[in-house]
Enzyme design. Structure first.
Site, PDB file in Angstrom:
ATOM      1  N   ARG A 108       0.822  -1.216   0.000  1.00 12.50           N
ATOM      2  CA  ARG A 108       0.000   0.000   0.000  1.00 12.50           C
ATOM      3  C   ARG A 108       0.857   1.268   0.000  1.00 12.50           C
ATOM      4  NH1 ARG A 108      -5.565  -0.390   1.882  1.00 12.50           N
ATOM      5  NH2 ARG A 108      -6.179  -2.579   1.915  1.00 12.50           N
ATOM      6  N   TYR A 213       0.242 -13.480  -0.614  1.00 10.92           N
ATOM      7  CA  TYR A 213       0.742 -13.076  -1.931  1.00 10.92           C
ATOM      8  C   TYR A 213       1.901 -12.119  -1.735  1.00 10.92           C
ATOM      9  CZ  TYR A 213      -2.405  -9.057  -1.054  1.00 10.92           C
ATOM     10  OH  TYR A 213      -3.063  -7.980  -0.487  1.00 10.92           O
TER      11      TYR A 213
END
Length: 401
Positions: A108, A213
């Protein structure tokens, strides 16, 4: 035309920044108002399906984001107890060819940095708390905690799942606890180098699922472990008790437990949503992102749908006069509401499917998933990826979704 945009409360940032960039691209003069003293982004992963990365390309930011992102070749669904593969869905080059843009998994902070770097500092008001929104026939404005009034032709509120703007527009209504909470953590690559796990995996089991992931290829593995809980605080910074995640996933495949054992700092947060609305806008004020359609993250579409909101809003406002703003906001909501509401419902259904108890229902789910993967290649959630932004040069229209 001047827009005041109230960004994500608590500094999560990327939704507000994306909206600012799309509005600027449409020719609006934008003031992004953020309550935090500086832009920050929590340390966690985010998935950007092709519907979102197409927008990043329109903003000339795709290359910058993709340079820091992972591009998984496929998604592997696995059973909770022994890790047997149920099916795999194509991503990578196959998804990019089919949907016209890549599927990316990114930290992010990397996404946030790329967006923030594209917004001129003069367009941002940090450390500014909005305490009210109002309007008349010709303008809209926000009032800050210091008593200042910021005037504009429209106000866009991307102020999160607990949106005060939503309350001001449509009345008191609490965020809904989904009945699920999640642990999240980031692991350095060295911590999982000896484990036989896919690059992108979702392990499903009774009342729980486990997702992992890469967010920086070969560097950081993002881990999210979802479980049912009677209550959980909505916080991205609340820490789990030591070993709590291992107790919650006791009995799961040894590889899952080893990952959970090796995580360092673990955060625990409750997943909250909002009930669907019949409309997102009133006059010259509209909602965007989680304030309009907060959803569970089980189809990895929360951020993508907010980015889609921003793109369609920008296209709806391109070239309009101040007098036409309410009609343009009506057009934006008409184009986006049904799609976002459908994805919101689909995400909730996905969680129910993932959490089925062992037995006939779970076996039927696994068979459905395997058959769908064999026939179509892509996951059922890929229907959301095809929902495009309006075509270049045709404001107010939208490709079929």
């Amino acid at each position: 035309m001047r827009s005041v945009h109230e960004g994500d409360r608590g500094g999560s940032g990327h939704r507000g920044l994306a909206a600012t960039l799309c509005l600027r691209r449409a020719g609006c003069e934008v003031t992004l108002v953020e309550r935090t003293a500086r832009f920050t982004e929590v340390g966690a992963g985010i998935q950007l399906a092709p519907n979102a990365t197409r927008v990043l390309r329109r903003l000339d930011l795709l290359d910058a984001v993709a340079a820091q992102a992972a591009r998984p070749s496929h998604l592997s669904f696995r059973t909770w107890s022994d890790g047997a593969e149920i099916c795999r869905y194509a991503l990578g080059r196959a998804a990019e060819d089919a949907f016209g843009a890549p599927y990316l998994q990114v930290h992010r902070a990397d996404l946030h940095q790329a967006l923030a770097a594209a917004v001129p500092p003069r367009s941002v008001r940090l450390n500014t708390l909005v305490v009210g929104i109002d309007q008349d026939d010709d303008s809209a404005w926000v009032t800050t905690a210091s008593g200042e009034r910021l005037d504009a032709e429209l106000v866009v509120a991307a102020d999160g799942v607990r949106s005060p703007a939503r309350r001001w527009l449509f009345g008191a209504e609490e965020a809904l606890y989904s009945g699920t909470a999640a642990y999240r953590a980031l692991l350095p690559a060295a911590e999982v180098a000896d484990l036989d796990v896919p690059d992108y995996g979702i392990w499903v089991g009774p009342g729980r699922h486990f997702v992992h992931y890469w967010v920086r290829p070969g560097e950081l593995l993002n881990v999210v472990a979802v479980f049912r809980a009677e209550a959980a605080r909505e916080s991205w910074t609340a820490r789990a008790e030591p070993g709590e995640q291992l107790r919650e996933f006791e009995g799961w495949d040894a590889r899952v437990l080893r990952v959970l054992e090796r995580v360092g700092q673990v955060f625990r947060y409750g997943i909250h949503t909002r009930a669907p609305l019949a409309r997102w806008n009133v006059g010259r004020v509209t909602l965007l992102g989680d304030s309009a359609h907060a959803m569970v993250p089980f189809q990895a579409q929360g951020a993508a749908q907010a980015i889609m909101d921003a793109a369609v809003l920008g296209d709806a406002l391109a070239g309009v006069t101040p007098a036409d703003v309410p009609a343009a906001l009506d057009r934006y909501v008409r184009l986006r509401l049904s799609t976002a509401t459908r994805v919101q419902a689909g995400s909730a259904r996905a969680g129910e499917e993932y959490h089925l108890p062992d037995g006939a229902e779970a076996e039927a789910r696994n068979a459905r998933m395997a058959a769908h993967a064999a026939e179509h290649g892509f996951s059922p959630q890929s229907t959301a990826w095809a929902a495009d932004t309006p075509e270049e040069g045709t404001p107010g229209t939208q490709a079929a979704s």
